[in-house]
Design a protein around this motif. Sequence first.
Motif, PDB file in Angstrom:
ATOM      1  N   LEU A  34      -5.926   9.181   1.832  1.00 58.19           N
ATOM      2  CA  LEU A  34      -5.906   8.478   0.544  1.00 58.19           C
ATOM      3  C   LEU A  34      -5.083   7.211   0.707  1.00 58.19           C
ATOM      4  N   ASP A  35      -5.533   6.111   0.118  1.00 52.20           N
ATOM      5  CA  ASP A  35      -4.739   4.887   0.151  1.00 52.20           C
ATOM      6  C   ASP A  35      -4.838   4.172  -1.186  1.00 52.20           C
ATOM      7  N   ASN A  36      -4.087   3.107  -1.319  1.00 53.43           N
ATOM      8  CA  ASN A  36      -4.035   2.323  -2.561  1.00 53.43           C
ATOM      9  C   ASN A  36      -3.652   3.166  -3.771  1.00 53.43           C
ATOM     10  N   ILE A  37      -2.700   4.064  -3.587  1.00 57.62           N
ATOM     11  CA  ILE A  37      -2.190   4.875  -4.685  1.00 57.62           C
ATOM     12  C   ILE A  37      -1.128   4.047  -5.405  1.00 57.62           C
TER      13      ILE A  37
ATOM     14  N   ALA B 244       1.544   9.568  -5.326  1.00 54.59           N
ATOM     15  CA  ALA B 244       1.212   9.969  -3.959  1.00 54.59           C
ATOM     16  C   ALA B 244       1.686  11.398  -3.693  1.00 54.59           C
TER      17      ALA B 244
ATOM     18  N   GLY C 175       0.045   5.531   0.438  1.00 58.10           N
ATOM     19  CA  GLY C 175      -1.047   6.455   0.707  1.00 58.10           C
ATOM     20  C   GLY C 175      -0.571   7.766   1.301  1.00 58.10           C
TER      21      GLY C 175
ATOM     22  N   ASP D 269       0.833  -1.196   0.000  1.00 55.62           N
ATOM     23  CA  ASP D 269       0.000   0.000   0.000  1.00 55.62           C
ATOM     24  C   ASP D 269       0.870   1.249   0.000  1.00 55.62           C
TER      25      ASP D 269
ATOM     26  N   ILE E 268      -5.428   8.570   7.662  1.00 53.62           N
ATOM     27  CA  ILE E 268      -5.211   8.221   6.255  1.00 53.62           C
ATOM     28  C   ILE E 268      -6.316   8.865   5.429  1.00 53.62           C
TER      29      ILE E 268
END
Length: 91
Positions: free
Chosen positions: A29-32, A38, A20, A18, A27
């Motif tokens: 934003l994640d799964n960038i 990012a 983010g 992951d 958190i």
Amino acid sequence: MGIYVINKEDGEIGAHDDIGVHVEGVIVLDNIGSVAQACAMMLGVIYVLNMTYPTELKYSFEYIQKVLLKIDGERLSPKVLALKNKIFAGL
């Protein structure tokens, strides 16, 4: 505020579980897909939330925004202008 990267357990270079962006421990934003994405997303979060750049990274963020991304690039602070001139003089 920052970017986090969770690496895969096998330790392979470039393999991440992951990536983010977090703000004040939350958190946002994640799964960038990549660290570069990012960084761009973090600038967007700063803009959307109308936040100021962290004091210790103020000139780094200004350089990224104004020189690399060419957003409001005609108004550089003296420190960023000096850095830009040094970097481009070496090219």
